[in-house]
Structures are given as C-alpha cells and as structure tokens.
Enzyme design. Structure first.
Site, PDB file in Angstrom:
ATOM      1  NE  ARG A 187     -12.709 -13.568  -7.771  1.00 46.27           N
ATOM      2  CZ  ARG A 187     -14.026 -13.495  -7.893  1.00 46.27           C
ATOM      3  NH1 ARG A 187     -14.794 -13.946  -6.926  1.00 46.27           N
ATOM      4  NH2 ARG A 187     -14.575 -12.988  -8.974  1.00 46.27           N
ATOM      5  CG  ASP A 245       8.650   4.174  13.604  1.00 45.18           C
ATOM      6  OD1 ASP A 245       9.310   5.237  13.597  1.00 45.18           O
ATOM      7  OD2 ASP A 245       9.129   3.074  13.278  1.00 45.18           O
TER       8      ASP A 245
END
Ligand code: NAD
Length: 263
Positions: free
Chosen positions: A149, A46
């Site tokens: 965050r 891939d």
C-alpha cells in the site's frame, strides 16, 4: 554496407549536429536508412535515446545505439559534440564492438477478453493508482510476498537503476547483471499494513507479478511513455529475453559514468 539513422532531440544545437554527422557519414559511404538502420545515433540526452530505443523496438536485435549529449553527460548519451568527428570515423570503420544491456519485460493482462499488452523497458516500469493509494498483492516466483500500500511501485533495469529507481533509494546495479529491481514509492507501514521496505533485486526467471486488490485501473509508465490501463488483471515483470545493444568505440566504464554523474 552499413545503414544508419539519426534521432535528434529537435533543439537547434542537436539539429545542427545531426546535419553535420549525417553529411560526414554519407561522405564515408554509409547509407541513410530510417527504416532499417544497423546503427542509430541519438543526439540530445538520455530521454532522446529512450525515444530512439522505443522507435526501433521492433528491430531491437538488429540495431545498435550510440548517444551524443548536447546537454549534461548522460548515462546512455555519453559522447560530447566535440567528439563527433572521432565518433564518425569509428562508426565508418566497422566492425565495432557491441555491448548488451538487460531489459525489463512487462506484460499487462486484462479482466475482459482484450489481448495482453507486452512492453520492453530500458529504464523502468512504474505503477500508480488513478486515485488514492495503490494496493497491490506482490507475488514473486509464484508465491505471495506482500500486500503493498502506498504511492506506487517501480521495477527497473540495471541501466535504469541510476534513473527513477535511484531517487527511490534503490541500489545502483551494474548492467552486466541480468536482473530487475523492485523499489517502493512511499509505502504505508503500520500495525495494519506491512511491506518489506527495502528494494529487491530479482534475477532472471524470478518473475514479479502484481495482482490488484481492489482498484483495477492504473497509471503505468514504460520509460517516458505514460498510459492508463483499465480493467487490469495482472502486471507481470521479469528480465526480458531481448537485450538493448550499444555500439562501443571506447571504454567508458559504468562506474566511471556513475561517478561523473553523481559524485
Ligand atoms: P525527464 O525529462 O524528466 O528527465 C529525467 C532525467 O533522468 C534526465 O536528467 C535524464 O538524463 C535522466 N535519466 C534518464 N535515464 C537515465 C538513466 N538510465 N540513468 C540516469 N539518469 C537517467 O524525462 P525523460 O528524459 O523522458 O526520461 C524519462 C525517465 O525519467 C524515466 O525513465 C525515469 O527514469 C525518469 N524519471 C525520474 C524521476 C525521479 O527521479 N524522481 C521521476 C520520473 C521519471
């Protein structure tokens, strides 16, 4: 007349296979053209196909890809070395069927007067801070959605949903759905910081905009490409207009590839 090119991983097995395929295709009167290929055969895995895609990205609308895997079965590289004779005959007796997969468009804009950078990803884009937690305001379709965050954010294509996105707990999305998926990397969730916590799948035209909150330097990946971007104003992600084209010579349904790779 059809032009072809081959991109190989570079190891000995792939190199030998490359020579064989090249000889076969030349015997079939196809034209070796590394500059303007109609079809690109990737030999390796891939990762090799990701390289091939980015190598020919400037002519993505005119290039079809096909992947042979010399290691384990790949998502993009789904032909085995034993099948190359069959594959070559298929390629030689064009026209072949083309299937198209959606891509992710990423636009990075800067605080100074630098030109924006535009990218197409076949798997995903990830954003991480250079040091400490990533803090980003996430805007969807022009509306503030959350302040993230944590370690980072990943925006994946449907065909990339089985790659990094899957490791982040994202869903596997069928590539017939023009969409992008936003997945969190280790978000901080407590009484002060709050994110949705689930991966989000966005349809076409639902642009996701990441706006820096304090730091403005980021590590941004586009598939295997890794870049440091400084003085970033915003990172815009959406389903691209462009698509990646694969030459299809036999049915190998997506869910079957998922099953053979993971189950
Ligand atoms: P690599 O050598 O680290 O290989 C990553 C693995 O991901 C390989 O096994 C490859 O076959 C597989 N892979 C790539 N695309 C895939 C897809 N669409 N579906 C299922 N598996 C896929 O790196 P590389 O070969 O240069 O590939 C880059 C890709 O690695 C990135 O696009 C990202 O998706 C992936 N990655 C994954 C993680 C993770 O799962 N935690 C972390 C970083 C990068």
């Amino acid at each position: 007349m059809m032009n072809f090119a081959i991109i190989s991983k570079g190891d000995e097995v792939s190199a030998r296979l490359e020579k064989r395929i090249k000889t076969y295709l030349l015997d079939f009167d196809l034209i070796w053209d590394e500059k303007n290929p109609d079809i690109v055969i990737s030999i390796g895995g891939d990762g090799t196909l990701l390289h091939a895609f980015h190598h020919y990205i400037h002519r993505v609308d005119r290039t079809a890809f096909v992947g042979v895997h010399t290691g384990h079965l790949g998502f993009y590289a789904d032909w085995t070395p034993e099948e190359v004779e069959k594959l070559v005959i298929h390629i030689a007796k064009t026209p072949f069927q083309i299937i198209e997969y959606p891509l992710l468009e990423v636009t990075v804009r800067y605080l100074d007067d630098r030109m924006e950078s535009k990218y197409l990803a076949m798997n995903e884009c990830t954003v991480k801070s250079v040091e400490g937690s990533l803090v980003m305001d996430v805007e969807i379709k022009g509306e503030h959605f959350e302040t993230f965050r944590g370690d980072g954010l990943c925006l994946a294509t449907p065909s990339g949903s089985t790659a990094y996105n899957k490791a982040l707990g994202g869903a596997i999305i069928h590539p017939s759905l023009p969409s992008i998926q936003l997945a969190e990397m280790a978000s901080i969730n407590n009484r002060v910081f709050r994110t949705v916590g689930s991966p989000l799948v966005l349809p076409q035209h639902h642009t996701c905009l990441l706006n820096p909150v304090n730091d403005v330097d980021f590590h941004i990946t586009i598939d295997h490409l890794f870049l440091l971007h400084e003085k970033v104003k915003s990172i815009q992600c959406r389903v691209a207009e462009e698509k990646v084209r694969f030459a299809r010579f036999r049915p190998f349904p997506f869910w079957k590839r998922v099953k053979e790779s993971f189950v």
